[in-house]
Design a protein around this motif. Structure first.
Motif, mmCIF file in Angstrom:
data_model
loop_
_atom_site.group_PDB
_atom_site.id
_atom_site.type_symbol
_atom_site.label_atom_id
_atom_site.label_comp_id
_atom_site.label_asym_id
_atom_site.label_seq_id
_atom_site.Cartn_x
_atom_site.Cartn_y
_atom_site.Cartn_z
ATOM 1 N N ARG A 53 0.830 -1.211 0.000
ATOM 2 C CA ARG A 53 0.000 0.000 0.000
ATOM 3 C C ARG A 53 0.864 1.260 0.000
ATOM 4 O O ARG A 53 0.563 2.231 -0.709
ATOM 5 C CB ARG A 53 -0.950 0.005 1.216
ATOM 6 C CG ARG A 53 -2.031 -1.053 1.138
ATOM 7 C CD ARG A 53 -3.117 -0.871 2.189
ATOM 8 N NE ARG A 53 -2.627 -0.812 3.555
ATOM 9 C CZ ARG A 53 -2.408 -1.864 4.343
ATOM 10 N NH1 ARG A 53 -2.619 -3.085 3.875
ATOM 11 N NH2 ARG A 53 -1.992 -1.697 5.591
ATOM 12 N N PHE A 54 1.951 1.241 0.749
ATOM 13 C CA PHE A 54 2.884 2.366 0.796
ATOM 14 C C PHE A 54 3.496 2.625 -0.582
ATOM 15 O O PHE A 54 3.498 3.754 -1.082
ATOM 16 C CB PHE A 54 3.976 2.084 1.836
ATOM 17 C CG PHE A 54 5.062 3.115 1.893
ATOM 18 C CD1 PHE A 54 4.867 4.322 2.546
ATOM 19 C CD2 PHE A 54 6.291 2.873 1.306
ATOM 20 C CE1 PHE A 54 5.876 5.272 2.606
ATOM 21 C CE2 PHE A 54 7.304 3.808 1.368
ATOM 22 C CZ PHE A 54 7.095 5.013 2.012
ATOM 23 N N VAL A 55 3.996 1.568 -1.212
ATOM 24 C CA VAL A 55 4.611 1.696 -2.537
ATOM 25 C C VAL A 55 3.588 2.159 -3.563
ATOM 26 O O VAL A 55 3.873 3.033 -4.397
ATOM 27 C CB VAL A 55 5.272 0.371 -2.967
ATOM 28 C CG1 VAL A 55 5.687 0.402 -4.429
ATOM 29 C CG2 VAL A 55 6.475 0.076 -2.078
ATOM 30 N N ASP A 56 2.383 1.607 -3.522
ATOM 31 C CA ASP A 56 1.326 2.032 -4.451
ATOM 32 C C ASP A 56 1.023 3.518 -4.286
ATOM 33 O O ASP A 56 0.884 4.247 -5.271
ATOM 34 C CB ASP A 56 0.046 1.213 -4.239
ATOM 35 C CG ASP A 56 0.159 -0.215 -4.745
ATOM 36 O OD1 ASP A 56 1.107 -0.529 -5.508
ATOM 37 O OD2 ASP A 56 -0.708 -1.030 -4.360
ATOM 38 N N ALA A 57 0.946 3.981 -3.049
ATOM 39 C CA ALA A 57 0.636 5.392 -2.792
ATOM 40 C C ALA A 57 1.753 6.305 -3.295
ATOM 41 O O ALA A 57 1.486 7.323 -3.947
ATOM 42 C CB ALA A 57 0.402 5.620 -1.303
#
Length: 69
Positions: A53-57
């Motif tokens: 989720r962090f990388v996607d954001a």
């Protein structure tokens, strides 16, 4: 703990009023190899779901600003 650092920098506010020391990399401290982030000396090692989720954001923000293709 095996780590590989990918980013280490003191980030500064555009108005030069605030700053923070940031380090990001990979860590194998836990059984599940994942991303760690250190801000002003405080470290968290994300589980893989949170890391995704962090990388996607971050990727979404990069695309928005035209930093990524």
């Amino acid at each position: 703990m095996a780590t590989t650092m990918y980013f280490e920098e003191t980030l500064k506010d555009q108005g030069d009023k605030n700053s923070m020391n940031v380090e990001i990399g990979r860590s194998s401290f836990y059984q599940e190899d994942s991303i760690y982030i250190t801000v002003d000396g405080k470290t968290v090692i994300m589980d893989r779901a949170q890391a995704k989720r962090f990388v996607d954001a971050v990727t979404d923000v990069g695309h928005y600003h035209g930093f990524l293709d």
